[in-house]
Design an enzyme around this catalytic site. Structure first.
Site, PDB file in Angstrom:
ATOM      1  N   ASP A  43      -1.060  14.039  25.805  1.00  0.00           N
ATOM      2  CA  ASP A  43      -2.232  13.288  26.251  1.00  0.00           C
ATOM      3  C   ASP A  43      -2.108  12.887  27.713  1.00  0.00           C
ATOM      4  O   ASP A  43      -1.187  12.174  28.088  1.00  0.00           O
ATOM      5  CB  ASP A  43      -2.382  12.027  25.398  1.00  0.00           C
ATOM      6  CG  ASP A  43      -2.840  12.340  23.988  1.00  0.00           C
ATOM      7  OD1 ASP A  43      -3.865  13.018  23.841  1.00  0.00           O
ATOM      8  OD2 ASP A  43      -2.160  11.927  23.039  1.00  0.00           O
ATOM      9  N   ASP A  68      -8.437  14.273  16.475  1.00  0.00           N
ATOM     10  CA  ASP A  68      -7.433  13.474  17.184  1.00  0.00           C
ATOM     11  C   ASP A  68      -7.724  11.985  17.056  1.00  0.00           C
ATOM     12  O   ASP A  68      -8.726  11.496  17.584  1.00  0.00           O
ATOM     13  CB  ASP A  68      -7.453  13.909  18.664  1.00  0.00           C
ATOM     14  CG  ASP A  68      -6.380  13.239  19.501  1.00  0.00           C
ATOM     15  OD1 ASP A  68      -5.537  12.516  18.952  1.00  0.00           O
ATOM     16  OD2 ASP A  68      -6.394  13.469  20.731  1.00  0.00           O
ATOM     17  N   GLY A  69      -6.845  11.294  16.360  1.00  0.00           N
ATOM     18  CA  GLY A  69      -6.926   9.838  16.308  1.00  0.00           C
ATOM     19  C   GLY A  69      -7.045   9.278  14.900  1.00  0.00           C
ATOM     20  O   GLY A  69      -7.968   9.625  14.163  1.00  0.00           O
ATOM     21  N   GLY A  70      -6.078   8.444  14.537  1.00  0.00           N
ATOM     22  CA  GLY A  70      -6.176   7.717  13.267  1.00  0.00           C
ATOM     23  C   GLY A  70      -5.908   8.534  12.020  1.00  0.00           C
ATOM     24  O   GLY A  70      -6.260   8.108  10.919  1.00  0.00           O
ATOM     25  N   MET A  82      -3.863  10.866  30.724  1.00  0.00           N
ATOM     26  CA  MET A  82      -4.861   9.804  30.980  1.00  0.00           C
ATOM     27  C   MET A  82      -4.755   9.332  32.421  1.00  0.00           C
ATOM     28  O   MET A  82      -3.641   9.221  32.954  1.00  0.00           O
ATOM     29  CB  MET A  82      -4.609   8.620  30.052  1.00  0.00           C
ATOM     30  CG  MET A  82      -4.560   9.000  28.575  1.00  0.00           C
ATOM     31  SD  MET A  82      -4.426   7.541  27.534  1.00  0.00           S
ATOM     32  CE  MET A  82      -4.140   8.298  25.934  1.00  0.00           C
ATOM     33  N   HIS A 124      -4.341  17.620  26.427  1.00  0.00           N
ATOM     34  CA  HIS A 124      -5.641  16.956  26.259  1.00  0.00           C
ATOM     35  C   HIS A 124      -5.901  16.108  27.505  1.00  0.00           C
ATOM     36  O   HIS A 124      -5.240  15.089  27.705  1.00  0.00           O
ATOM     37  CB  HIS A 124      -5.575  16.108  24.974  1.00  0.00           C
ATOM     38  CG  HIS A 124      -6.749  15.230  24.728  1.00  0.00           C
ATOM     39  ND1 HIS A 124      -6.722  14.198  23.806  1.00  0.00           N
ATOM     40  CD2 HIS A 124      -8.004  15.206  25.259  1.00  0.00           C
ATOM     41  CE1 HIS A 124      -7.889  13.586  23.799  1.00  0.00           C
ATOM     42  NE2 HIS A 124      -8.675  14.159  24.672  1.00  0.00           N
ATOM     43  N   HIS A 156       1.030  18.116  21.047  1.00  0.00           N
ATOM     44  CA  HIS A 156      -0.143  17.583  21.766  1.00  0.00           C
ATOM     45  C   HIS A 156       0.320  16.624  22.863  1.00  0.00           C
ATOM     46  O   HIS A 156       1.102  15.702  22.608  1.00  0.00           O
ATOM     47  CB  HIS A 156      -1.010  16.848  20.744  1.00  0.00           C
ATOM     48  CG  HIS A 156      -2.334  16.387  21.232  1.00  0.00           C
ATOM     49  ND1 HIS A 156      -3.432  17.211  21.366  1.00  0.00           N
ATOM     50  CD2 HIS A 156      -2.760  15.152  21.611  1.00  0.00           C
ATOM     51  CE1 HIS A 156      -4.468  16.512  21.793  1.00  0.00           C
ATOM     52  NE2 HIS A 156      -4.089  15.258  21.957  1.00  0.00           N
ATOM     53  N   GLY A 164      -0.153  11.055  15.989  1.00  0.00           N
ATOM     54  CA  GLY A 164       0.876  10.468  16.838  1.00  0.00           C
ATOM     55  C   GLY A 164       1.704   9.429  16.119  1.00  0.00           C
ATOM     56  O   GLY A 164       2.844   9.683  15.706  1.00  0.00           O
ATOM     57  N   SER A 165       1.111   8.235  15.929  1.00  0.00           N
ATOM     58  CA  SER A 165       1.891   7.135  15.362  1.00  0.00           C
ATOM     59  C   SER A 165       2.361   7.422  13.936  1.00  0.00           C
ATOM     60  O   SER A 165       3.474   7.030  13.558  1.00  0.00           O
ATOM     61  CB  SER A 165       1.095   5.825  15.429  1.00  0.00           C
ATOM     62  OG  SER A 165      -0.193   6.004  14.928  1.00  0.00           O
ATOM     63  N   SER A 168       1.451  14.294  18.392  1.00  0.00           N
ATOM     64  CA  SER A 168       1.093  13.822  19.734  1.00  0.00           C
ATOM     65  C   SER A 168       2.244  12.970  20.253  1.00  0.00           C
ATOM     66  O   SER A 168       2.596  11.950  19.645  1.00  0.00           O
ATOM     67  CB  SER A 168      -0.183  12.983  19.667  1.00  0.00           C
ATOM     68  OG  SER A 168      -0.302  12.207  20.851  1.00  0.00           O
ATOM     69  N   PHE A 187      -5.728   5.189  23.448  1.00  0.00           N
ATOM     70  CA  PHE A 187      -4.538   4.580  22.835  1.00  0.00           C
ATOM     71  C   PHE A 187      -4.239   5.213  21.477  1.00  0.00           C
ATOM     72  O   PHE A 187      -5.164   5.625  20.768  1.00  0.00           O
ATOM     73  CB  PHE A 187      -4.768   3.072  22.633  1.00  0.00           C
ATOM     74  CG  PHE A 187      -5.049   2.362  23.931  1.00  0.00           C
ATOM     75  CD1 PHE A 187      -4.004   1.940  24.740  1.00  0.00           C
ATOM     76  CD2 PHE A 187      -6.353   2.174  24.353  1.00  0.00           C
ATOM     77  CE1 PHE A 187      -4.262   1.317  25.958  1.00  0.00           C
ATOM     78  CE2 PHE A 187      -6.628   1.552  25.573  1.00  0.00           C
ATOM     79  CZ  PHE A 187      -5.579   1.121  26.377  1.00  0.00           C
ATOM     80  N   GLY A 188      -2.960   5.236  21.141  1.00  0.00           N
ATOM     81  CA  GLY A 188      -2.552   5.659  19.809  1.00  0.00           C
ATOM     82  C   GLY A 188      -2.703   4.491  18.841  1.00  0.00           C
ATOM     83  O   GLY A 188      -2.968   3.355  19.249  1.00  0.00           O
ATOM     84  N   GLY A 189      -2.553   4.771  17.574  1.00  0.00           N
ATOM     85  CA  GLY A 189      -2.502   3.719  16.561  1.00  0.00           C
ATOM     86  C   GLY A 189      -3.823   3.069  16.205  1.00  0.00           C
ATOM     87  O   GLY A 189      -3.847   1.982  15.626  1.00  0.00           O
ATOM     88  N   MET A 243     -12.788  13.805  18.901  1.00  0.00           N
ATOM     89  CA  MET A 243     -12.068  12.530  18.943  1.00  0.00           C
ATOM     90  C   MET A 243     -12.501  11.699  17.746  1.00  0.00           C
ATOM     91  O   MET A 243     -13.701  11.462  17.542  1.00  0.00           O
ATOM     92  CB  MET A 243     -12.373  11.757  20.228  1.00  0.00           C
ATOM     93  CG  MET A 243     -11.714  12.303  21.483  1.00  0.00           C
ATOM     94  SD  MET A 243      -9.943  12.583  21.357  1.00  0.00           S
ATOM     95  CE  MET A 243      -9.321  10.931  21.001  1.00  0.00           C
ATOM     96  N   MET A 249      -7.714  13.534  29.462  1.00  0.00           N
ATOM     97  CA  MET A 249      -8.659  12.399  29.420  1.00  0.00           C
ATOM     98  C   MET A 249      -8.749  11.857  30.842  1.00  0.00           C
ATOM     99  O   MET A 249      -8.293  10.763  31.157  1.00  0.00           O
ATOM    100  CB  MET A 249      -8.138  11.324  28.453  1.00  0.00           C
ATOM    101  CG  MET A 249      -8.349  11.701  26.993  1.00  0.00           C
ATOM    102  SD  MET A 249      -7.292  10.743  25.880  1.00  0.00           S
ATOM    103  CE  MET A 249      -5.838  11.750  25.951  1.00  0.00           C
TER     104      MET A 249
HETATM  105  C1  DX5 Z   1      -5.735   8.918  21.864  1.00  0.00           C
HETATM  106  C2  DX5 Z   1      -4.956  10.225  21.975  1.00  0.00           C
HETATM  107  C3  DX5 Z   1      -4.280  10.671  20.729  1.00  0.00           C
HETATM  108  C4  DX5 Z   1      -3.263   9.730  20.151  1.00  0.00           C
HETATM  109  C5  DX5 Z   1      -3.449   9.718  18.667  1.00  0.00           C
HETATM  110  O1  DX5 Z   1      -6.556   8.754  22.956  1.00  0.00           O
HETATM  111  O2  DX5 Z   1      -5.811  11.271  22.405  1.00  0.00           O
HETATM  112  O3  DX5 Z   1      -3.753  11.975  20.856  1.00  0.00           O
HETATM  113  O4  DX5 Z   1      -1.928  10.099  20.429  1.00  0.00           O
HETATM  114  O5  DX5 Z   1      -2.608   8.770  18.133  1.00  0.00           O
HETATM  115  P1  DX5 Z   1      -2.708   8.293  16.615  1.00  0.00           P
HETATM  116  O6  DX5 Z   1      -2.391   9.468  15.748  1.00  0.00           O
HETATM  117  O7  DX5 Z   1      -1.672   7.222  16.551  1.00  0.00           O
HETATM  118  O8  DX5 Z   1      -4.100   7.765  16.386  1.00  0.00           O
HETATM  119 ZN    ZN Z   2      -5.141  13.459  22.332  1.00  0.00          ZN
END
Ligand code: DX5
Ligand code: ZN
Length: 224
Positions: free
Chosen positions: A34, A174-176, A36, A65, A32, A196-197, A7, A142-144, A136, A67
């Site tokens: 994102d 997606d996420g964490g 928003m 994606h 990916h 992502g992170s 991502s 947010f990432g991370g 999700m 959002m």
């Molecule tokens: C969060 C995004 C994710 C995000 C995931 O709302 O949809 O795609 O980039 O980031 P990590 O992998 O850092 O949780």
């Molecule tokens: Zn995403």
């Protein structure tokens, strides 16, 4: 086939082409993106012009994606910008079936996204007109963030549901997701693993993608 899906939310946007080239060298086949809008989620990111620029720098599958509120108003613009798949939130769609149809008619894969608190049961009937489902594993925005553990039970439920219905659609998460919990995520039935992170904040994104692919392959080998 398990896909590690970087991502770009956690990438350095001033050097996006280089960041994408790194994960591509690592073997990623899907990217990916994102989107928003500051309404559906409390953050703002990119629109169609950025997707269009990314399209020019890579031949990877671009997974967008959304959002955003009223995704039916913008989905076509993202396909025209070069998205290969576009996912919309169940929670943001008043006419989900119609919106999925619109994305498909534009020539992209249409995905349904569920927030962590939305049960898999809402997919029971609509599953057959979706090309993939994105679960999700954090609250979007947010990432991370940390993966919410009960989402893995949702993945197992969805995996059972698609088997019952004899549907081969990919489950995306997606996420964490990071190196330490990736095996568990794959064993829960997820196929497209967004991260992502863990990739872009690592010292060597190319090597991290490769390492994640190895972990995922091992986890599939022991999947029961
Ligand atoms: C969060 C995004 C994710 C995000 C995931 O709302 O949809 O795609 O980039 O980031 P990590 O992998 O850092 O949780
Ligand atoms: Zn995403």
């Amino acid at each position: 086939m398990i896909e590690i899906v970087p991502s770009i939310l956690s990438a350095d946007f001033a050097h996006l082409a280089d960041e994408i080239a790194r994960v591509e060298r690592g073997g990623a086949r899907i990217l990916h993106l994102d989107v928003m809008d500051g309404h559906f989620v409390p953050n703002l990111t990119i629109g169609p012009p950025v997707v269009e620029s990314v399209r020019k720098t890579t031949r990877l599958h671009l997974d967008v994606h959304l959002m955003i509120e009223s995704p039916e108003r913008y989905a076509a613009a993202f396909v025209h910008a070069g998205a290969n798949s576009v996912s919309v939130h169940y929670e943001a769609c008043r006419h989900l079936d119609a919106t999925l149809g619109l994305i498909r008619a534009e020539g992209a894969m249409a995905g349904i996204v569920l927030n962590p608190a939305t049960p898999v049961a809402v997919l029971e009937d609509v599953l057959e007109v979706a090309d993939y489902v994105l679960l999700m594993s954090v609250n979007p925005g947010f990432g991370g963030q940390k993966l919410i553990p009960y989402v893995l039970e949702k993945a197992r439920k969805l995996d059972r549901l698609r088997r019952e219905k004899k549907l081969a659609l990919p489950i995306e998460i997606d996420g964490g997701v990071h190196l330490e919990n990736l095996g568990e995520v794959v064993r829960a039935g997820c196929d497209w693993i967004v991260t992502g992170s863990a990739i872009f904040h690592s010292s060597d994104p190319e090597a991290t993608v490769r390492e994640m692919q190895e972990i995922a392959a091992q986890a599939t080998a022991v999947k029961v």
